[in-house]
Write a protein that holds these residues in place. Structure first.
Motif, PDB file in Angstrom:
ATOM      1  N   ILE A 153       0.448  -0.947   0.019  1.00  0.00           N
ATOM      2  CA  ILE A 153       0.419   0.013   0.390  1.00  0.00           C
ATOM      3  C   ILE A 153       0.739   1.515   0.727  1.00  0.00           C
ATOM      4  CG2 ILE A 153      -2.008   0.863   0.891  1.00  0.00           C
ATOM      5  CD1 ILE A 153      -2.751  -1.291   2.308  1.00  0.00           C
ATOM      6  N   GLY A 154       0.907   1.776  -1.053  1.00  0.00           N
ATOM      7  CA  GLY A 154       1.801   3.401  -0.939  1.00  0.00           C
ATOM      8  C   GLY A 154       1.785   3.734  -3.436  1.00  0.00           C
ATOM      9  N   SER A 155       2.462   4.404  -2.920  1.00  0.00           N
ATOM     10  CA  SER A 155       2.399   5.615  -4.237  1.00  0.00           C
ATOM     11  C   SER A 155       2.084   6.270  -4.260  1.00  0.00           C
ATOM     12  CB  SER A 155       2.223   4.069  -5.452  1.00  0.00           C
ATOM     13  OG  SER A 155       0.666   4.842  -5.754  1.00  0.00           O
ATOM     14  N   CYS A 156       2.424   7.098  -5.795  1.00  0.00           N
ATOM     15  CA  CYS A 156       1.608   8.482  -5.310  1.00  0.00           C
ATOM     16  C   CYS A 156       0.468   8.589  -5.460  1.00  0.00           C
ATOM     17  CB  CYS A 156       2.352   9.734  -6.270  1.00  0.00           C
ATOM     18  SG  CYS A 156       2.646   8.773  -8.419  1.00  0.00           S
ATOM     19  N   MET A 157      -0.420   8.139  -5.551  1.00  0.00           N
ATOM     20  CA  MET A 157      -1.793   7.301  -5.944  1.00  0.00           C
ATOM     21  C   MET A 157      -2.569   6.796  -4.600  1.00  0.00           C
ATOM     22  SD  MET A 157      -2.264   7.857  -9.249  1.00  0.00           S
ATOM     23  CE  MET A 157      -4.257   7.516  -9.876  1.00  0.00           C
ATOM     24  N   THR A 158      -1.779   6.615  -3.751  1.00  0.00           N
ATOM     25  CA  THR A 158      -2.583   6.461  -2.564  1.00  0.00           C
ATOM     26  C   THR A 158      -2.422   8.101  -1.714  1.00  0.00           C
ATOM     27  OG1 THR A 158      -0.775   5.948  -1.551  1.00  0.00           O
ATOM     28  CG2 THR A 158      -1.770   4.219  -1.859  1.00  0.00           C
ATOM     29  N   MET A 215       4.113  -0.745   3.186  1.00  0.00           N
ATOM     30  CA  MET A 215       3.193   0.741   3.304  1.00  0.00           C
ATOM     31  C   MET A 215       3.935   1.449   3.232  1.00  0.00           C
ATOM     32  SD  MET A 215       0.336  -0.343   6.261  1.00  0.00           S
ATOM     33  CE  MET A 215      -1.090   0.554   5.616  1.00  0.00           C
ATOM     34  N   ALA A 216       4.284   2.832   2.698  1.00  0.00           N
ATOM     35  CA  ALA A 216       4.501   3.406   2.255  1.00  0.00           C
ATOM     36  C   ALA A 216       3.890   4.449   2.299  1.00  0.00           C
ATOM     37  CB  ALA A 216       5.500   3.149   1.147  1.00  0.00           C
ATOM     38  N   PRO A 217       3.513   5.955   2.854  1.00  0.00           N
ATOM     39  CA  PRO A 217       2.902   6.701   2.357  1.00  0.00           C
ATOM     40  C   PRO A 217       3.540   7.712   1.784  1.00  0.00           C
ATOM     41  CG  PRO A 217       2.911   6.620   5.174  1.00  0.00           C
ATOM     42  CD  PRO A 217       3.467   5.901   4.277  1.00  0.00           C
ATOM     43  N   PRO A 218       2.808   8.701   0.841  1.00  0.00           N
ATOM     44  CA  PRO A 218       3.372   9.215  -0.005  1.00  0.00           C
ATOM     45  C   PRO A 218       3.919  10.354   0.534  1.00  0.00           C
ATOM     46  CG  PRO A 218       1.096   9.296  -0.630  1.00  0.00           C
ATOM     47  CD  PRO A 218       1.227   8.379   0.872  1.00  0.00           C
ATOM     48  N   THR A 219       4.068  10.685   1.758  1.00  0.00           N
ATOM     49  CA  THR A 219       4.406  11.643   1.814  1.00  0.00           C
ATOM     50  C   THR A 219       4.689  12.031   2.799  1.00  0.00           C
ATOM     51  OG1 THR A 219       2.579  13.311   2.735  1.00  0.00           O
ATOM     52  CG2 THR A 219       3.715  13.633   0.334  1.00  0.00           C
ATOM     53  N   LYS A 220       5.954  12.786   3.586  1.00  0.00           N
ATOM     54  CA  LYS A 220       6.143  12.885   4.891  1.00  0.00           C
ATOM     55  C   LYS A 220       5.414  13.520   5.990  1.00  0.00           C
ATOM     56  CE  LYS A 220      11.457  12.939   4.374  1.00  0.00           C
ATOM     57  NZ  LYS A 220      12.122  14.252   4.444  1.00  0.00           N
ATOM     58  N   MET A 221       4.159  14.583   5.105  1.00  0.00           N
ATOM     59  CA  MET A 221       3.139  15.433   5.547  1.00  0.00           C
ATOM     60  C   MET A 221       2.651  14.099   6.492  1.00  0.00           C
ATOM     61  SD  MET A 221       2.658  18.653   3.485  1.00  0.00           S
ATOM     62  CE  MET A 221       2.271  18.028   2.765  1.00  0.00           C
ATOM     63  N   ASP A 222       1.838  13.110   5.021  1.00  0.00           N
ATOM     64  CA  ASP A 222       1.009  12.100   5.426  1.00  0.00           C
ATOM     65  C   ASP A 222       1.450  11.081   6.822  1.00  0.00           C
ATOM     66  OD1 ASP A 222      -1.104  12.471   3.540  1.00  0.00           O
ATOM     67  OD2 ASP A 222      -0.692  11.393   2.202  1.00  0.00           O
ATOM     68  N   ALA A 223       3.053  10.807   6.500  1.00  0.00           N
ATOM     69  CA  ALA A 223       3.490  10.080   7.912  1.00  0.00           C
ATOM     70  C   ALA A 223       3.189  10.490   9.099  1.00  0.00           C
ATOM     71  CB  ALA A 223       4.393   9.443   7.596  1.00  0.00           C
ATOM     72  N   LYS A 224       3.759  11.901   9.459  1.00  0.00           N
ATOM     73  CA  LYS A 224       3.349  12.425  10.820  1.00  0.00           C
ATOM     74  C   LYS A 224       1.483  12.253  10.593  1.00  0.00           C
ATOM     75  CE  LYS A 224       4.232  17.247  12.346  1.00  0.00           C
ATOM     76  NZ  LYS A 224       3.452  17.334  13.161  1.00  0.00           N
ATOM     77  N   GLN A 225       0.888  12.892   9.961  1.00  0.00           N
ATOM     78  CA  GLN A 225      -0.737  12.579  10.193  1.00  0.00           C
ATOM     79  C   GLN A 225      -0.672  11.411  11.402  1.00  0.00           C
ATOM     80  OE1 GLN A 225      -2.693  15.246  11.162  1.00  0.00           O
ATOM     81  NE2 GLN A 225      -3.995  14.460  11.523  1.00  0.00           N
ATOM     82  N   LEU A 226      -0.428  10.320  10.110  1.00  0.00           N
ATOM     83  CA  LEU A 226      -0.810   9.021  10.502  1.00  0.00           C
ATOM     84  C   LEU A 226      -0.556   8.245  11.706  1.00  0.00           C
ATOM     85  CD1 LEU A 226      -0.720   7.664   6.555  1.00  0.00           C
ATOM     86  CD2 LEU A 226      -2.995   7.402   8.260  1.00  0.00           C
ATOM     87  N   THR A 227       0.356   9.325  12.361  1.00  0.00           N
ATOM     88  CA  THR A 227       1.101   8.674  13.230  1.00  0.00           C
ATOM     89  C   THR A 227       0.412   9.682  14.647  1.00  0.00           C
ATOM     90  OG1 THR A 227       3.925   8.511  12.397  1.00  0.00           O
ATOM     91  CG2 THR A 227       2.951   8.695  14.971  1.00  0.00           C
ATOM     92  N   GLU A 228      -0.036  10.589  13.642  1.00  0.00           N
ATOM     93  CA  GLU A 228      -0.707  11.404  15.331  1.00  0.00           C
ATOM     94  C   GLU A 228      -1.609  10.597  15.657  1.00  0.00           C
ATOM     95  OE1 GLU A 228      -0.141  15.767  13.944  1.00  0.00           O
ATOM     96  OE2 GLU A 228       1.927  15.876  14.229  1.00  0.00           O
ATOM     97  N   GLU A 229      -2.378  10.079  14.444  1.00  0.00           N
ATOM     98  CA  GLU A 229      -3.461   9.531  14.426  1.00  0.00           C
ATOM     99  C   GLU A 229      -3.458   8.467  14.849  1.00  0.00           C
ATOM    100  OE1 GLU A 229      -5.963   9.865  10.866  1.00  0.00           O
ATOM    101  OE2 GLU A 229      -5.464  12.306  11.093  1.00  0.00           O
ATOM    102  N   LEU A 238       4.716 -11.524  -9.899  1.00  0.00           N
ATOM    103  CA  LEU A 238       3.438 -11.149 -10.330  1.00  0.00           C
ATOM    104  C   LEU A 238       2.410 -10.303 -10.151  1.00  0.00           C
ATOM    105  CD1 LEU A 238       2.314 -15.346 -11.175  1.00  0.00           C
ATOM    106  CD2 LEU A 238       3.006 -13.562 -12.254  1.00  0.00           C
ATOM    107  N   VAL A 239       2.248  -9.293 -10.756  1.00  0.00           N
ATOM    108  CA  VAL A 239       1.793  -8.011  -9.730  1.00  0.00           C
ATOM    109  C   VAL A 239       0.473  -8.091 -10.432  1.00  0.00           C
ATOM    110  CG1 VAL A 239       2.277  -5.767  -9.301  1.00  0.00           C
ATOM    111  CG2 VAL A 239       3.912  -7.289  -9.729  1.00  0.00           C
ATOM    112  N   PHE A 240      -0.510  -8.072  -9.259  1.00  0.00           N
ATOM    113  CA  PHE A 240      -1.914  -7.561  -9.731  1.00  0.00           C
ATOM    114  C   PHE A 240      -2.184  -6.077  -8.691  1.00  0.00           C
ATOM    115  CE2 PHE A 240      -2.687 -12.071  -8.973  1.00  0.00           C
ATOM    116  CZ  PHE A 240      -4.422 -11.924  -9.711  1.00  0.00           C
ATOM    117  N   SER A 241      -2.285  -4.647  -9.589  1.00  0.00           N
ATOM    118  CA  SER A 241      -2.476  -3.506  -9.861  1.00  0.00           C
ATOM    119  C   SER A 241      -4.147  -3.080  -9.302  1.00  0.00           C
ATOM    120  CB  SER A 241      -2.059  -2.471 -10.938  1.00  0.00           C
ATOM    121  OG  SER A 241      -2.147  -1.547 -10.095  1.00  0.00           O
ATOM    122  N   ALA A 242      -3.898  -2.526  -7.618  1.00  0.00           N
ATOM    123  CA  ALA A 242      -5.450  -2.249  -7.358  1.00  0.00           C
ATOM    124  C   ALA A 242      -5.309  -0.879  -6.714  1.00  0.00           C
ATOM    125  CB  ALA A 242      -5.832  -3.334  -6.186  1.00  0.00           C
ATOM    126  N   ILE A 243      -5.964   0.003  -8.076  1.00  0.00           N
ATOM    127  CA  ILE A 243      -6.284   1.634  -7.430  1.00  0.00           C
ATOM    128  C   ILE A 243      -7.237   1.812  -7.518  1.00  0.00           C
ATOM    129  CG2 ILE A 243      -4.899   4.318  -9.058  1.00  0.00           C
ATOM    130  CD1 ILE A 243      -3.447   2.198 -10.480  1.00  0.00           C
TER     131      ILE A 243
END
Length: 157
Positions: free
Chosen positions: A52-57, A81-95, A146-151
């Protein structure tokens, strides 16, 4: 909203897809972003790892994942898991979501491209992966995959 699936524009293989009538999730099958099928069409496929990650999340995807993972232990797949931005990571940590992910056994990557480009880490060679990354080309997330892509359509928040 309308998109084409299954072919090049102007060919017989082009099929219009009206997203307003889509009744279940659509995934792109290994390893071709044009090979789109419904989730029920691929149900039962063995999945080894999930990314779960990439610029599309967006942050809503991580909040939804946290809700699903709450109280879970010993997942049957490796979860990256890799949030797209440091701001998202910070917010997710705080929550408190990072705590839920950690308790569930998820591997948290640095915010950014990470696994999506295979530039910080790669999944196990030969694995079958469900990914939110935007492309499922051969060897993008690792070797022999083999990669399934779910966007998502991006409407979650």
């Amino acid at each position: 909203m309308m998109a084409c699936a299954g072919g090049q524009p102007g060919t017989d293989a082009e099929r219009p897809v009206l997203f307003s009538v889509v009744t279940e999730p659509i995934v792109c099958c290994p390893n071709d972003p044009d090979d789109a099928k419904t989730l029920s069409d691929v149900a039962g496929a063995k999945i080894d790892e999930v990314f779960i990650g990439s610029c599309m999340t967006n942050i809503g995807h991580f909040r939804a994942a946290s809700k699903l993972l709450e109280g879970k232990k010993d997942m049957p797949v490796k979860l990256w898991m890799a949030p797209p931005t440091k701001m998202d990571a910070k917010q997710l940590t705080e929550e408190g979501h990072y705590g839920v992910f950690g308790a569930a056994g998820a591997r948290m990557e640095m915010p950014g491209c990470s696994l999506c480009m295979g530039n910080q880490a790669q999944v196990k060679e030969g694995a079958t992966v469900m990914s939110t990354s935007t492309r499922n080309f051969p060897n993008r997330l690792g070797r022999g995959l083999l990669v399934f892509s779910a966007i998502s359509d991006g409407t979650q928040s």
